[in-house]
Design a protein around this motif. Structure first.
Motif, short mmCIF file in Angstrom:
data_model
loop_
_atom_site.label_atom_id
_atom_site.label_comp_id
_atom_site.label_asym_id
_atom_site.label_seq_id
_atom_site.Cartn_x
_atom_site.Cartn_y
_atom_site.Cartn_z
N SER A 28 3.39 3.14 9.63
CA SER A 28 3.69 2.61 8.30
C SER A 28 5.03 1.90 8.28
O SER A 28 5.93 2.22 9.05
CB SER A 28 3.72 3.75 7.27
OG SER A 28 2.46 4.34 7.16
N ASN A 56 -2.54 -2.69 -1.26
CA ASN A 56 -3.69 -2.24 -0.47
C ASN A 56 -3.31 -1.75 0.92
O ASN A 56 -4.08 -1.90 1.87
CB ASN A 56 -4.76 -3.33 -0.40
CG ASN A 56 -5.27 -3.72 -1.76
OD1 ASN A 56 -5.52 -2.86 -2.60
ND2 ASN A 56 -5.41 -5.01 -2.02
N THR A 57 -2.11 -1.17 1.06
CA THR A 57 -1.66 -0.62 2.34
C THR A 57 -1.09 0.79 2.11
O THR A 57 -0.99 1.24 0.98
CB THR A 57 -0.55 -1.48 2.98
OG1 THR A 57 0.66 -1.29 2.24
CG2 THR A 57 -0.92 -2.95 3.03
N ASN A 58 -0.68 1.43 3.19
CA ASN A 58 0.02 2.71 3.11
C ASN A 58 1.53 2.52 3.20
O ASN A 58 2.26 3.49 3.37
CB ASN A 58 -0.45 3.64 4.23
CG ASN A 58 -1.88 4.11 4.00
OD1 ASN A 58 -2.30 4.32 2.87
ND2 ASN A 58 -2.62 4.24 5.08
N ASN A 59 2.00 1.28 3.12
CA ASN A 59 3.42 0.98 3.23
C ASN A 59 4.13 1.21 1.90
O ASN A 59 3.48 1.35 0.86
CB ASN A 59 3.61 -0.47 3.67
CG ASN A 59 2.97 -0.73 5.02
OD1 ASN A 59 2.94 0.13 5.88
ND2 ASN A 59 2.42 -1.93 5.20
N ASN A 98 1.55 2.04 -2.95
CA ASN A 98 0.22 1.63 -3.36
C ASN A 98 -0.62 2.88 -3.63
O ASN A 98 -0.56 3.84 -2.88
CB ASN A 98 -0.42 0.78 -2.25
CG ASN A 98 -1.70 0.14 -2.69
OD1 ASN A 98 -1.71 -0.71 -3.54
ND2 ASN A 98 -2.79 0.57 -2.09
#
Length: 113
Positions: A28, A56-59, A98
């Motif tokens: 990440s 739309n990410t895990n960042n 997110n």
């Protein structure tokens, strides 16, 4: 004292007017930017540019600002979570992530109102 980790690497972000940095851990990324010395509309413009990186990410995205950006919070839907923390120097550190909520915040609206 910088609130951006020294090991974070400067990156180019489309539409940004301040420097952005990325710190990768495991799989990440955390993106950082500092608009604490900027006036409107720069905090909003840069936040929207940064939020596109995590959509739309895990960042995560970390914004350093001179105050909590209430106008920005009002533009976010349930798909973007945020938490604000007062830090040294009278600044605010806002962390965005997110959330898979099936809702889609409009990240094109960069006006402060």
């Amino acid at each position: 004292m910088s609130l951006i980790p020294s090991e974070a690497v400067k990156i180019e972000v489309n539409g940004a007017t301040v420097d952005f940095f990325e710190l990768v851990k495991n799989t990440s990324s955390t993106y950082y930017f500092d608009t604490s010395k900027c006036g409107p509309p720069d905090p909003m413009v840069n936040a929207m540019s940064g939020l596109k990186l995590i959509k739309n990410t895990n960042n995560t995205l970390v914004m350093i600002n001179h105050k909590a950006p209430g106008g920005l919070f009002a533009k976010l839907e349930a798909d973007i979570a945020h938490s604000a923390e007062n830090v040294d120097g009278g600044l605010v550190k806002i962390t965005f992530s997110n959330v898979n909520a099936g809702i889609d915040s409009d990240l094109t609206q960069t006006a402060c109102h």
